[in-house]
Design a protein around this motif. Structure first.
Motif, PDB file in Angstrom:
ATOM      1  N   PHE A 220      16.453   4.629  -0.522  1.00  0.00           N
ATOM      2  CA  PHE A 220      17.317   5.654  -1.095  1.00  0.00           C
ATOM      3  C   PHE A 220      18.171   6.330  -0.029  1.00  0.00           C
ATOM      4  CE2 PHE A 220      14.367   4.943  -4.539  1.00  0.00           C
ATOM      5  CZ  PHE A 220      15.223   4.924  -5.619  1.00  0.00           C
ATOM      6  N   ASP A 221      17.759   6.181   1.223  1.00  0.00           N
ATOM      7  CA  ASP A 221      18.577   6.720   2.301  1.00  0.00           C
ATOM      8  C   ASP A 221      19.811   5.839   2.532  1.00  0.00           C
ATOM      9  OD1 ASP A 221      19.458   8.121   4.512  1.00  0.00           O
ATOM     10  OD2 ASP A 221      18.316   6.813   5.874  1.00  0.00           O
ATOM     11  N   VAL A 222      19.581   4.526   2.750  1.00  0.00           N
ATOM     12  CA  VAL A 222      20.737   3.674   3.085  1.00  0.00           C
ATOM     13  C   VAL A 222      21.592   3.371   1.860  1.00  0.00           C
ATOM     14  CG1 VAL A 222      19.637   2.639   5.095  1.00  0.00           C
ATOM     15  CG2 VAL A 222      19.456   1.502   2.879  1.00  0.00           C
ATOM     16  N   LEU A 223      21.036   3.512   0.660  1.00  0.00           N
ATOM     17  CA  LEU A 223      21.819   3.209  -0.545  1.00  0.00           C
ATOM     18  C   LEU A 223      22.302   4.489  -1.238  1.00  0.00           C
ATOM     19  CD1 LEU A 223      19.530   0.387  -2.063  1.00  0.00           C
ATOM     20  CD2 LEU A 223      21.593   0.063  -0.715  1.00  0.00           C
ATOM     21  N   LYS A 224      22.419   5.590  -0.485  1.00  0.00           N
ATOM     22  CA  LYS A 224      22.634   6.870  -1.178  1.00  0.00           C
ATOM     23  C   LYS A 224      23.967   6.949  -1.922  1.00  0.00           C
ATOM     24  CE  LYS A 224      23.707   9.454   3.077  1.00  0.00           C
ATOM     25  NZ  LYS A 224      23.150   8.440   4.023  1.00  0.00           N
ATOM     26  N   ASP A 225      24.998   6.200  -1.461  1.00  0.00           N
ATOM     27  CA  ASP A 225      26.249   6.274  -2.218  1.00  0.00           C
ATOM     28  C   ASP A 225      26.403   5.142  -3.226  1.00  0.00           C
ATOM     29  OD1 ASP A 225      26.271   4.657  -0.122  1.00  0.00           O
ATOM     30  OD2 ASP A 225      28.245   5.225   0.670  1.00  0.00           O
ATOM     31  N   LYS A 226      25.326   4.404  -3.498  1.00  0.00           N
ATOM     32  CA  LYS A 226      25.402   3.317  -4.485  1.00  0.00           C
ATOM     33  C   LYS A 226      24.866   3.793  -5.844  1.00  0.00           C
ATOM     34  CE  LYS A 226      26.292   0.195  -1.272  1.00  0.00           C
ATOM     35  NZ  LYS A 226      27.704  -0.159  -1.107  1.00  0.00           N
ATOM     36  N   THR A 227      25.235   3.029  -6.860  1.00  0.00           N
ATOM     37  CA  THR A 227      24.622   3.221  -8.170  1.00  0.00           C
ATOM     38  C   THR A 227      23.353   2.367  -8.181  1.00  0.00           C
ATOM     39  OG1 THR A 227      26.837   3.316  -9.063  1.00  0.00           O
ATOM     40  CG2 THR A 227      25.036   3.050 -10.643  1.00  0.00           C
TER      41      THR A 227
ATOM     42  N   GLY B 166       7.650   8.045  -5.466  1.00  0.00           N
ATOM     43  CA  GLY B 166       9.066   8.083  -5.078  1.00  0.00           C
ATOM     44  C   GLY B 166       9.999   8.450  -6.214  1.00  0.00           C
ATOM     45  N   ILE B 167       9.466   8.913  -7.332  1.00  0.00           N
ATOM     46  CA  ILE B 167      10.299   9.184  -8.504  1.00  0.00           C
ATOM     47  C   ILE B 167      11.247  10.364  -8.237  1.00  0.00           C
ATOM     48  CG2 ILE B 167       8.889  10.872  -9.792  1.00  0.00           C
ATOM     49  CD1 ILE B 167      10.375   7.658 -11.257  1.00  0.00           C
ATOM     50  N   ASN B 168      10.912  11.186  -7.220  1.00  0.00           N
ATOM     51  CA  ASN B 168      11.764  12.322  -6.868  1.00  0.00           C
ATOM     52  C   ASN B 168      13.144  11.901  -6.364  1.00  0.00           C
ATOM     53  OD1 ASN B 168       9.957  11.301  -4.842  1.00  0.00           O
ATOM     54  ND2 ASN B 168      10.822  12.804  -3.435  1.00  0.00           N
ATOM     55  N   HIS B 169      13.299  10.583  -6.018  1.00  0.00           N
ATOM     56  CA  HIS B 169      14.583  10.122  -5.505  1.00  0.00           C
ATOM     57  C   HIS B 169      15.624   9.905  -6.596  1.00  0.00           C
ATOM     58  CE1 HIS B 169      13.105   9.552  -1.460  1.00  0.00           C
ATOM     59  NE2 HIS B 169      12.106   8.800  -1.901  1.00  0.00           N
TER      60      HIS B 169
ATOM     61  N   ASP C 226       0.850  -1.190   0.000  1.00  0.00           N
ATOM     62  CA  ASP C 226       0.000   0.000   0.000  1.00  0.00           C
ATOM     63  C   ASP C 226       0.889   1.245   0.000  1.00  0.00           C
ATOM     64  OD1 ASP C 226      -0.236   1.476   2.859  1.00  0.00           O
ATOM     65  OD2 ASP C 226       0.277  -0.640   3.097  1.00  0.00           O
ATOM     66  N   PRO C 227       0.356   2.396  -0.466  1.00  0.00           N
ATOM     67  CA  PRO C 227       1.221   3.553  -0.734  1.00  0.00           C
ATOM     68  C   PRO C 227       1.973   4.059   0.486  1.00  0.00           C
ATOM     69  CG  PRO C 227      -1.105   4.097  -1.029  1.00  0.00           C
ATOM     70  CD  PRO C 227      -1.031   2.626  -0.885  1.00  0.00           C
ATOM     71  N   ILE C 228       1.405   3.909   1.664  1.00  0.00           N
ATOM     72  CA  ILE C 228       2.103   4.428   2.841  1.00  0.00           C
ATOM     73  C   ILE C 228       3.332   3.558   3.137  1.00  0.00           C
ATOM     74  CG2 ILE C 228       1.892   4.923   5.305  1.00  0.00           C
ATOM     75  CD1 ILE C 228      -1.022   5.652   4.760  1.00  0.00           C
ATOM     76  N   THR C 229       3.130   2.233   3.126  1.00  0.00           N
ATOM     77  CA  THR C 229       4.252   1.316   3.306  1.00  0.00           C
ATOM     78  C   THR C 229       5.286   1.540   2.205  1.00  0.00           C
ATOM     79  OG1 THR C 229       2.606  -0.279   4.030  1.00  0.00           O
ATOM     80  CG2 THR C 229       4.816  -1.109   3.693  1.00  0.00           C
ATOM     81  N   GLU C 230       4.773   1.738   0.976  1.00  0.00           N
ATOM     82  CA  GLU C 230       5.647   1.926  -0.168  1.00  0.00           C
ATOM     83  C   GLU C 230       6.525   3.166   0.021  1.00  0.00           C
ATOM     84  OE1 GLU C 230       3.514   2.581  -3.809  1.00  0.00           O
ATOM     85  OE2 GLU C 230       5.223   1.939  -5.025  1.00  0.00           O
ATOM     86  N   ASN C 231       5.897   4.266   0.424  1.00  0.00           N
ATOM     87  CA  ASN C 231       6.642   5.499   0.669  1.00  0.00           C
ATOM     88  C   ASN C 231       7.745   5.307   1.689  1.00  0.00           C
ATOM     89  OD1 ASN C 231       5.746   7.482  -0.981  1.00  0.00           O
ATOM     90  ND2 ASN C 231       4.000   8.025   0.310  1.00  0.00           N
ATOM     91  N   ASP C 232       7.366   4.679   2.830  1.00  0.00           N
ATOM     92  CA  ASP C 232       8.351   4.482   3.895  1.00  0.00           C
ATOM     93  C   ASP C 232       9.524   3.653   3.391  1.00  0.00           C
ATOM     94  OD1 ASP C 232       6.648   5.827   5.458  1.00  0.00           O
ATOM     95  OD2 ASP C 232       5.900   4.087   6.581  1.00  0.00           O
ATOM     96  N   LEU C 233       9.178   2.610   2.638  1.00  0.00           N
ATOM     97  CA  LEU C 233      10.205   1.691   2.149  1.00  0.00           C
ATOM     98  C   LEU C 233      11.147   2.405   1.184  1.00  0.00           C
ATOM     99  CD1 LEU C 233      10.852  -1.269   2.621  1.00  0.00           C
ATOM    100  CD2 LEU C 233       9.529  -1.847   0.604  1.00  0.00           C
ATOM    101  N   LEU C 234      10.561   3.191   0.268  1.00  0.00           N
ATOM    102  CA  LEU C 234      11.395   3.896  -0.708  1.00  0.00           C
ATOM    103  C   LEU C 234      12.317   4.897  -0.012  1.00  0.00           C
ATOM    104  CD1 LEU C 234       8.878   4.407  -3.637  1.00  0.00           C
ATOM    105  CD2 LEU C 234      10.847   2.872  -3.568  1.00  0.00           C
ATOM    106  N   GLU C 235      11.778   5.574   1.011  1.00  0.00           N
ATOM    107  CA  GLU C 235      12.619   6.488   1.804  1.00  0.00           C
ATOM    108  C   GLU C 235      13.839   5.739   2.322  1.00  0.00           C
ATOM    109  OE1 GLU C 235      12.340   9.696   2.579  1.00  0.00           O
ATOM    110  OE2 GLU C 235      10.438  10.071   1.537  1.00  0.00           O
ATOM    111  N   THR C 236      13.571   4.563   2.929  1.00  0.00           N
ATOM    112  CA  THR C 236      14.671   3.790   3.505  1.00  0.00           C
ATOM    113  C   THR C 236      15.669   3.360   2.424  1.00  0.00           C
ATOM    114  OG1 THR C 236      13.066   2.924   5.057  1.00  0.00           O
ATOM    115  CG2 THR C 236      15.205   1.847   5.023  1.00  0.00           C
TER     116      THR C 236
END
Lengths: 577, 579
Positions: B521-528, B538-541, B509-519
């Motif tokens: 792109f946060d923990v993988l921020k220095d990855k390709t 979440g396309i803004n990421h 569901d979109p709320i779970t999806e949002n939270d997951l996408l936040e996580t």
């Protein structure tokens, strides 16, 4: 031992009587078989000519043949009974699935029901054989033989009588020991035994993690560990068969020795001794037959038990028959004090408590809420798939206590999240609600749903097989087939949608929007969704939270203040560009 | 005859018979001894009684037969017990080898999964096939071999006394253990195959009945609902009844042959062994000894009944062949040296008869870049990920990592790439073990830290077994979103520079999806990151979006630019956000 419910099945008592008669006959031919064999052997031992043994030999052979003929008839009767009864049960099971329906399915699980009605019923057949043939054999044949042996030689009779309770005692003790050992290891055991399948299914993942090559060694180690444990358990588990074997063969050996000593002391002639020796293995045979298959048939007992449990579920529907009516723009439904609680195994399901809700005419009603808020439960209750524990419902003025009413359900079209396509042609799937529709009408419906191009691109067109085993088609096309079904059933004026676009990609959803909006016209629409753009198409919104209606009203009203609706929308939208 | 044809080019049954030869021969000898003891018990008891009935002056004369009677009485169950243990032990040992072999074979063939992921549970089938082989040994081969050996030994033993009688008995036994089983298999084979196909149809129909029950109820077509399965049930029933009748008659025939054998023995002993009392004392012994043999002989036909099932399993296993390793010389690429991935004008089709799936697709992804790939389902988004990984090879064009072709870095691929799927696979073991698979070198503390970073710490520590919680079959102990997080923790430990995300949030569901996408792109921020997704949440990421359609890239660019300049993107975005 015997499930009493068995006697309620039609024909069981008659079957038991027939079998009892047949088994008694069988007991006597077994007896004659031994008697005449012994006679022939005694004559040979007395060095008499071939003529003297011809008569007993023929009688022996006839008895032997008759015995197996009776056995054949016996098996035939039981097998016929079993297959007839299985059919009755299977048919009842289907009735039950139709009547108690979705609520039961969610409690029992789809897999369980399919297994129960296919494999379960095969297991039941084996169980019938155990119960009816083997149990009957065990309770009739040994006593008859024993009585005869007593008349021939009392000491042998006593020996054989004593062994049986010993056998049973040993088997119970060892059986329990094996059981407790198996129980103690059970959890570890299932993990080990499923480890291989787990590894195969996880092979792509192992590969991604670069572990797959090294893991082969693990497969062997775990499999070998499983072997070691299995052997440990098996050592004890088959001890009970060993005990049975040991006591019965030893029984025969002891008997032979006793008889030999008695003969030397001249207490009795050869014939009674020989006939006792011949009949001794026959005396133990039914017991051995029974115990050999006992564990295998326990599965049958469990299967039968679970089938009975399904059949005995109450069909809760109180059948106030809703009189037929037509749904039009002036129709209305009032729901007051509706309460619903799941009593199944699935703890995650949400209970409902709705105090007031009104559905009128061709309203477009959106049902929104985060997952677990009770959206699905609510619309499934309105669809009549779930029966509320309590509710005051009035449909066009008629009072009912639930929506499981034939005359309500035939006004509905239901579109679930993942539509279920039946194994059959596209044509059959589209015309599911109206099997008699003409090809003309079907084509028109398919056109309205935007399926035309897709169907024309298929070599078999409308006759293309889909569903299980057929051509796999994409999620978007599946939903279009469902829409075509709804277009075709133009006498059904209520649409219930349960997140029909949740799995689709954005462009497919975009393309589906037009036909769906077209379908909305002249329909009461109840639409559960968490895709926000649909709310714009709705003229009324219900916000669910924890099984109650947190807010309801037109979207404009609700968005004016910072209530449940505005909060939810904000959370669902997330950060923006 | 299909029976022999199946084994002709088989490599899954025959070679293993030779393996652990000692154990196999022991098991067979024990089986033989069991039957021998059973016969000998009746033989010695018969003799004891006959001899005793002649009232020998000295009891010692029957002392040896009495002793033997006891010995055989104990011997039979003991041998049987050990035989069962030995044969199971042998079969389970072979099973371990078979499993390892099946695993290694499948491991060598990455494309196997691509071809088969649609055809249902192929893995379940294969693992069942191995259990079928176990039954083939235990229920068919062992009993058959023992009965053949018995036939030969008994015939020779009788032949020593009387050659023609020995031959005659051999013929009768041959009928029982060889001819009847073979004929019954060939008659029943077709019927079994038919029953199997009807049964699988029924399975589909019952599933239709049950999964489609909502639609059935609404449609009001109760009669059709029940009739759907009726004709197949009837056909199955008819065919099964035929099988049952056949089985009953066959067993009856086997008993008739056995009766004939007993009668022959009665006549034979009467004619040849009644010349003096000492001989006559053996009459009952010889005749009674053949009765226990029926236990070993009659069930042989039954053991062959499941042959069609076994044959299918053997055939299926034999069709899987290990794929030879065709990789070029491997080069080493250190993860810290990863610079970019370039996809150069690739074209791909699964095989020459299927349509071209990917046409002239190019893309360059720099270190640290985040790319989203969108397009309708079936357009080949997942295929592109498989091409990037090197599991599939394009017909034209090339995929390079830095300046190396993707096929040159396959051996240590996991150092460069990690993958997160729609349904990440979790093994049925503890949570800690599952996450540690990412890097088995890591300490408990590091594994726990990864679990903390993906936001599962509180949840896990509230569970009774905490980090040692068993995740259940396919991770069923945890929800979809939680499973994704567990798999993400695994990837954090793996620490590869490139992460491929294949629709990890579909169905949430979109709320779970949002939270997951936040996580993510946060923990993988220095990855390709190359992210296949089905909508714009979440396309803004991401830095770059690529929309594919069936013949080209429809639009691409940074999401912000596209939103400003591209009308179609704007419409899609507004729809997705409900603006």
């Amino acid at each position: 031992m015997i499930d009493k419910r068995l006697f309620r099945l039609p024909g069981t008592k008659k079957l038991l009587l027939m079998l009892a008669g047949l088994t008694l006959l069988q007991a006597f031919v077994v007896l004659f078989q031994g008697k005449y064999l012994a006679e022939a052997l005694v004559n040979s031992w007395e060095q008499k000519s071939l003529q003297t043994i011809i008569y007993p030999m023929i009688l022996f052979a006839s008895a032997f043949i008759l015995r197996h003929l009776f056995n054949l008839i016996n098996t035939k009767i039981v097998e016929n009974y079993a297959s007839k009864t299985s059919e009755t049960i299977r048919s009842k099971l289907l009735d039950k699935i139709y009547d108690a329906g979705p609520e039961m399915i969610s409690d029992e699980g789809t897999g369980n029901l399919v297994t129960a009605s296919l494999d379960g019923i095969d297991l039941v057949e084996n169980y019938f054989k155990l119960i009816f043939t083997k149990l009957m054999n065990m309770s009739i044949i040994p006593p008859v033989l024993l009585i005869y042996i007593y008349t021939q030689n009392i000491a042998s009779g006593i020996t054989l009588t004593i062994i049986v309770p010993l056998v049973i005692l040993f088997m119970i003790i060892l059986g329990l020991a094996a059981q407790s050992k198996a129980d103690a290891q059970y959890a570890q055991y299932t993990i080990l035994s499923n480890h291989f399948l787990d590894a195969l299914r996880g092979l792509p993942t192992l590969k991604m993690l670069g572990l797959s090559k090294r893991y082969a060694k693990n497969i062997y180690t775990v499999s070998d560990e499983y072997r070691r444990r299995t052997m440990n358990t098996l050592r004890i588990a088959i001890l009970s068969t060993f005990a049975l074997d040991w006591l019965t063969t030893l029984g025969i050996a002891i008997l032979a020795v006793f008889l030999g000593l008695g003969l030397i002391n001249n207490s009795f002639p050869l014939f009674p001794a020989l006939v006792t020796l011949i009949l001794a293995p026959e005396y133990f045979l039914p017991l051995r037959d029974f115990s050999n298959d006992y564990h295998a048939t326990l599965n049958g007992k469990n299967a039968l038990n679970s089938i009975f449990e399904i059949l005995e579920r109450p069909s809760a529907a109180k059948n106030e028959t809703l009189k037929d009516f037509a749904w039009d723009e002036n129709s209305k439904i009032d729901i007051n004090k509706l309460q619903f609680k799941y009593n199944g195994v699935n703890e995650d399901e949400v209970s409902l408590d709705i105090s007031k809700l009104k559905l009128t005419g061709y309203q477009k009603i959106g049902v929104i809420g985060k997952s677990g808020s009770g959206k699905t439960t609510l619309i499934r209750t309105i669809g009549g798939f779930l029966l509320p524990d309590q509710a005051d419902i009035s449909i066009n003025g008629q009072k009912v206590s639930n929506f499981k009413q034939q005359n309500w359900q035939n006004k509905l079209t239901f579109l679930p999240q993942s539509p279920y396509l039946f194994s059959g042609t596209i044509l059959e799937n589209i015309s599911f609600y109206r099997p008699n529709a003409t090809l003309e009408q079907i084509k028109k419906a398919a056109e309205s749903a935007g399926l035309e191009d897709f169907i024309n691109s298929l070599s078999k067109g409308y006759e293309t097989q889909i569903g299980e085993g057929g051509r796999g088609i994409s999620g978007g096309q599946q939903q279009r087939i469902m829409l075509a079904r709804a277009f075709l059933a133009d006498d059904r004026h209520v649409l219930i949608f349960d997140e029909p676009t949740a799995h689709l990609d954005i462009e497919t959803e975009y393309a589906l929007k037009k036909p769906m909006e077209k379908l909305f016209k002249n329909h009461l629409v109840i639409f559960a969704t968490h895709r926000l753009h649909w709310i714009k198409e709705m003229d009324y919104v219900i916000v669910m939270n924890d099984g109650i209606i947190a807010e309801q009203g037109t979207p404009e009203e609700l968005s004016e203040h910072n209530g449940a609706f505005s909060q939810l929308i904000k959370n669902m939208r997330g950060d923006q560009l | 005859m299909n029976f022999f044809k199946t084994f002709k080019s088989d490599t899954w049954v025959k070679p293993y018979i030779k393996q652990y030869k000692g154990l196999l021969i022991t098991a067979l000898i024990l089986g033989l001894l069991t039957s021998f003891c059973a016969a000998a018990l009746m033989f010695t008891s018969g003799y004891t009684i006959d001899k005793a009935a002649t009232h020998p002056i000295n009891i010692l004369l029957i002392y040896i037969p009495i002793l033997l009677t006891r010995a055989f009485g104990i011997g039979r169950p003991v041998f049987k017990y050990i035989e069962r243990l030995k044969s199971h032990n042998w079969v389970l040992r072979v099973t371990s080898d078979l499993r390892t072999r099946l695993y290694k074979t499948l491991e060598s063939d990455a494309s196997f999964f691509n071809e088969h992921h649609k055809t249902g549970d192929i893995m379940g089938l294969l693992s069942e096939d191995i259990s079928h082989l176990q039954n083939l040994y235990l229920r068919t081969i062992f009993p058959a071999v023992i009965s053949y050996l018995l036939t030969i030994i008994a015939s020779i033993a009788l032949g020593v006394f009387n050659r023609s009688f020995g031959f005659f008995v051999f013929l009768l036994l041959f009928l029982e253990v060889f001819l009847v089983p073979l004929v019954s298999v060939s008659i029943e084979s077709a019927r079994r195959a038919y029953q199997k196909s009807v049964k699988s149809d029924l399975y589909v129909q019952l599933t239709d009945n049950i999964l489609g029950v909502d639609d059935w109820i609404i449609s009001g077509r109760k009669v059709d609902f029940k009739n759907l399965t009726a004709s197949n049930i009837q056909n199955l029933d008819r065919s099964q009844n035929k099988s049952k009748a056949f089985r009953r008659n066959r067993d009856f025939l086997l008993q008739l042959i056995f009766a004939a054998m007993v009668v022959c023995f009665l006549i034979f002993t009467n004619l040849t062994m009644t010349h003096n009392q000492e001989q006559a004392n053996f009459v009952a012994a010889v005749v009674l000894a053949i009765f226990p043999l029926s236990d070993a002989i009659i069930p042989v036909s039954q053991g062959f009944e499941e042959w069609p099932t076994y044959r299918d399993s053997i055939n299926r296993l034999n069709t899987i062949k290990p794929i030879p390793n065709n990789l070029p010389i491997q080069k080493e690429l250190k993860p810290q040296n990863f610079k970019d991935i370039s996809i150069e004008n690739i074209t791909f089709e699964y095989n020459s008869s299927s349509p071209i799936l990917i046409k002239n697709f190019s893309q360059k992804i720099q270190h640290g870049e985040k790319l989203a790939l969108l397009g309708p389902s079936g357009i080949g988004k997942t295929t592109i990920l498989q091409l990037i990984l090197g599991d599939l090879t394009p017909q034209q064009g090339q995929i390079k990592v830095n300046d190396l072709d993707i096929s040159q870095i396959q051996v240590n691929r996991e150092k460069i790439f990690s993958v997160l799927n729609q349904k990440p696979f979790l093994f049925n073991t503890t949570l800690l073990n599952n996450v540690r698979l990412g890097n088995e070198q890591k300490s408990d503390a590091e594994v726990k830290r990864a679990i903390d970073r993906v936001g599962l710490k509180d949840l896990v520590e509230s569970l009774p077994d905490q980090y040692n919680t068993i995740v259940g079959e396919n991770g069923s102990r945890f929800s979809g979103g939680e499973q994704e997080r567990i798999a993400l923790a695994r990837i954090l430990l793996q620490d590869a520079p490139v992460v491929l995300l294949d629709e990890p949030t579909v169905g949430l569901d979109p709320i779970t999806e949002n939270d997951l996408l936040e996580t993510f792109f946060d923990v993988l921020k220095d990855k390709t990151i190359i992210w296949v997704t089905h909508h714009l949440q979440g396309i803004n990421h991401v830095d770059h979006v690529v929309f594919m359609n069936s013949d080209k890239i429809e639009m691409e660019g940074s999401p912000k630019d596209l939103y400003k300049t591209n009308k179609h993107f704007q419409e899609l975005y507004q729809m997705d956000q409900g603006l």
